[in-house]
Design a protein around this motif. Sequence first.
Motif, PDB file in Angstrom:
ATOM      1  N   THR A  50       0.864  -1.187   0.000  1.00 15.21           N
ATOM      2  CA  THR A  50       0.000   0.000   0.000  1.00 15.21           C
ATOM      3  C   THR A  50       0.899   1.235   0.000  1.00 15.21           C
ATOM      4  N   VAL A  51       0.259   2.401  -0.057  1.00 17.73           N
ATOM      5  CA  VAL A  51       1.009   3.655  -0.095  1.00 17.73           C
ATOM      6  C   VAL A  51       1.835   3.883   1.178  1.00 17.73           C
ATOM      7  N   GLU A  52       1.554   3.138   2.229  1.00 21.46           N
ATOM      8  CA  GLU A  52       2.286   3.316   3.499  1.00 21.46           C
ATOM      9  C   GLU A  52       3.618   2.581   3.508  1.00 21.46           C
ATOM     10  N   TYR A  73      -1.085  -1.347  -4.667  1.00 19.93           N
ATOM     11  CA  TYR A  73      -2.514  -1.157  -4.379  1.00 19.93           C
ATOM     12  C   TYR A  73      -2.771   0.353  -4.315  1.00 19.93           C
ATOM     13  N   SER A  74      -2.508   1.036  -5.434  1.00 22.41           N
ATOM     14  CA  SER A  74      -2.628   2.493  -5.500  1.00 22.41           C
ATOM     15  C   SER A  74      -2.346   2.909  -6.931  1.00 22.41           C
ATOM     16  N   VAL A  75      -2.765   4.123  -7.260  1.00 22.10           N
ATOM     17  CA  VAL A  75      -2.340   4.677  -8.553  1.00 22.10           C
ATOM     18  C   VAL A  75      -0.983   5.362  -8.387  1.00 22.10           C
ATOM     19  N   GLY A  76      -0.769   6.014  -7.236  1.00 21.86           N
ATOM     20  CA  GLY A  76       0.504   6.686  -6.978  1.00 21.86           C
ATOM     21  C   GLY A  76       1.592   5.654  -6.704  1.00 21.86           C
ATOM     22  N   VAL A  77       2.781   5.916  -7.214  1.00 21.80           N
ATOM     23  CA  VAL A  77       3.876   4.948  -7.020  1.00 21.80           C
ATOM     24  C   VAL A  77       5.107   5.627  -6.423  1.00 21.80           C
ATOM     25  N   VAL A  98      -9.457   3.483 -11.897  1.00 17.73           N
ATOM     26  CA  VAL A  98     -10.540   2.925 -11.090  1.00 17.73           C
ATOM     27  C   VAL A  98     -10.905   3.821  -9.895  1.00 17.73           C
ATOM     28  N   LEU A  99      -9.959   4.638  -9.445  1.00 15.27           N
ATOM     29  CA  LEU A  99     -10.258   5.471  -8.269  1.00 15.27           C
ATOM     30  C   LEU A  99     -10.480   6.942  -8.624  1.00 15.27           C
ATOM     31  N   THR A 100     -10.578   7.221  -9.915  1.00 13.59           N
ATOM     32  CA  THR A 100     -10.735   8.607 -10.361  1.00 13.59           C
ATOM     33  C   THR A 100     -11.979   9.263  -9.754  1.00 13.59           C
ATOM     34  N   ALA A 230      -3.869  14.754  -3.426  1.00 16.63           N
ATOM     35  CA  ALA A 230      -2.864  14.036  -4.224  1.00 16.63           C
ATOM     36  C   ALA A 230      -1.793  13.439  -3.312  1.00 16.63           C
ATOM     37  N   ARG A 231      -0.803  14.233  -2.944  1.00 20.61           N
ATOM     38  CA  ARG A 231       0.235  13.772  -2.028  1.00 20.61           C
ATOM     39  C   ARG A 231       0.653  14.925  -1.125  1.00 20.61           C
ATOM     40  N   GLY A 232       0.861  14.624   0.150  1.00 22.37           N
ATOM     41  CA  GLY A 232       1.210  15.654   1.114  1.00 22.37           C
ATOM     42  C   GLY A 232       2.492  16.390   0.758  1.00 22.37           C
ATOM     43  N   PRO A 277      -8.167  11.456   6.717  1.00 22.98           N
ATOM     44  CA  PRO A 277      -7.005  10.556   6.739  1.00 22.98           C
ATOM     45  C   PRO A 277      -6.809   9.746   5.450  1.00 22.98           C
ATOM     46  N   HIS A 278      -6.459  10.433   4.365  1.00 24.90           N
ATOM     47  CA  HIS A 278      -6.133   9.806   3.065  1.00 24.90           C
ATOM     48  C   HIS A 278      -7.255   8.844   2.629  1.00 24.90           C
ATOM     49  N   LEU A 279      -8.433   9.430   2.447  1.00 21.69           N
ATOM     50  CA  LEU A 279      -9.633   8.627   2.137  1.00 21.69           C
ATOM     51  C   LEU A 279     -10.051   8.727   0.668  1.00 21.69           C
ATOM     52  N   GLY A 280      -9.221   9.356  -0.164  1.00 21.56           N
ATOM     53  CA  GLY A 280      -9.629   9.631  -1.553  1.00 21.56           C
ATOM     54  C   GLY A 280     -10.279   8.455  -2.256  1.00 21.56           C
ATOM     55  N   SER A 281      -9.679   7.296  -2.162  1.00 21.61           N
ATOM     56  CA  SER A 281     -10.207   6.139  -2.896  1.00 21.61           C
ATOM     57  C   SER A 281     -11.091   5.252  -2.022  1.00 21.61           C
ATOM     58  N   ALA A 282     -11.468   5.759  -0.840  1.00 23.03           N
ATOM     59  CA  ALA A 282     -12.096   4.868   0.150  1.00 23.03           C
ATOM     60  C   ALA A 282     -13.588   4.631  -0.053  1.00 23.03           C
ATOM     61  N   ARG A 289     -12.277  -2.903  -6.424  1.00 19.42           N
ATOM     62  CA  ARG A 289     -11.760  -2.911  -7.802  1.00 19.42           C
ATOM     63  C   ARG A 289     -10.244  -2.742  -7.829  1.00 19.42           C
ATOM     64  N   MET A 290      -9.740  -1.926  -6.899  1.00 18.82           N
ATOM     65  CA  MET A 290      -8.280  -1.765  -6.834  1.00 18.82           C
ATOM     66  C   MET A 290      -7.613  -3.109  -6.518  1.00 18.82           C
ATOM     67  N   ALA A 291      -8.240  -3.876  -5.614  1.00 15.41           N
ATOM     68  CA  ALA A 291      -7.679  -5.190  -5.263  1.00 15.41           C
ATOM     69  C   ALA A 291      -7.692  -6.105  -6.492  1.00 15.41           C
TER      70      ALA A 291
HETATM   71  C1  DGY Z   1      -3.455   6.168  -4.590  1.00 14.97           C
HETATM   72  O1  DGY Z   1      -4.036   5.249  -5.179  1.00 14.97           O
HETATM   73  O2  DGY Z   1      -2.368   6.613  -4.971  1.00 14.97           O
HETATM   74  C2  DGY Z   1      -4.126   6.748  -3.390  1.00 14.97           C
HETATM   75  O3  DGY Z   1      -3.368   7.674  -2.767  1.00 14.97           O
HETATM   76  C3  DGY Z   1      -4.579   5.663  -2.424  1.00 14.97           C
HETATM   77  O4  DGY Z   1      -5.625   5.007  -3.014  1.00 14.97           O
END
Ligand code: DGY
Length: 312
Positions: A50-52, A73-77, A98-100, A230-232, A277-282, A289-291
């Motif tokens: 994950t992003v963490e 498990y994210s769009v950001g890498v 998928v999380l747009t 997006a990102r902190g 708390p970083h809920l954008g895709s939640a 779908r991300m999984a």
């Molecule tokens: C991402 O996908 O990059 C988000 O930050 C978490 O879903």
Amino acid sequence: MRVLVTRTLPGNALDRLRERGLEVEVHQGLFLPREELLRKVQGVVGLIPTVEDRVDAEVMDRAGPGLRVIACYSVGVDHVDLEAAKARGIRVTHTPGVLTEATADLTLALLLAVARRLVEGVEHAREGRWQAWHPELLLGLDLGGLTLGIVGMGRIGQAVAQRAQAFGMRVVYHSRTPKPLPYPHLALEALLAQADVVSLHAPLTPETHRLMNRERLFAMKPGGILLNTARGGLVDTEALVEALEGHLFGAGLDVTDPEPLPPGHPLYALKNAVITPHLGSAGRRTRERMAAMAVDNLLAVLEGQEPPNPVV
Ligand code: DGY
């Protein structure tokens, strides 16, 4: 062959890995401490982080030469060292598209919460301070007619623009290259001068790190709103605290630097900062779908095919 999944994931996509005879270890805790990641990753052929999770050369080397794919498990890498992966012949994939909608929805939720002082209103009612209707109680900003400046006009930026138009906002944007879109493309400084609301949708890279530095935060219009889903790391947090103490109307932040934002951080003391708390895709469907996407990507690589969503 073993696969490590660094958190439990919603839905049943991981069953497909087990059906293919893979041994799947799913870390059960809320956190995965670095030492534990380094231990658990040994000998895996695939990793779903994950992003963490900071996935750097050390993690890859601990996994060993059998590691073939890091299916984010994210769009950001930005949490993965892409050069290190490339150098070791490890494929990296992600979950774009998928999380747009979910992330754009949350961006608008934050915009409305900040502009209309939603959290203050909820607290006012809940804490028993609602004694009367008053023409001047908790006045906020009307969105109609305001200019929204989108920084980073990818899928999520465009989905935010569509939603903002439904609220009667004018949209302008800044991105590295202009796109064939019905909104004016502006240099960043021009956007900051024109926009009442600035919404960040750029990836975090060495070039975009602290893009919103002190100078740019104070170059925003007085009384403006900053949104970051997006990102902190795109924002200088210390300077943002100062900007929120008089210059800006408010900020809606789903991501922070540091992240998680520790208890007692000065941002929490500011009534005009709405922090999630970083809920954008939640959204449950989105997260399922991300999984599924991460599993599709991982299986494709292990089966010797081109993954549907490659990064490297
Ligand atoms: C991402 O996908 O990059 C988000 O930050 C978490 O879903």
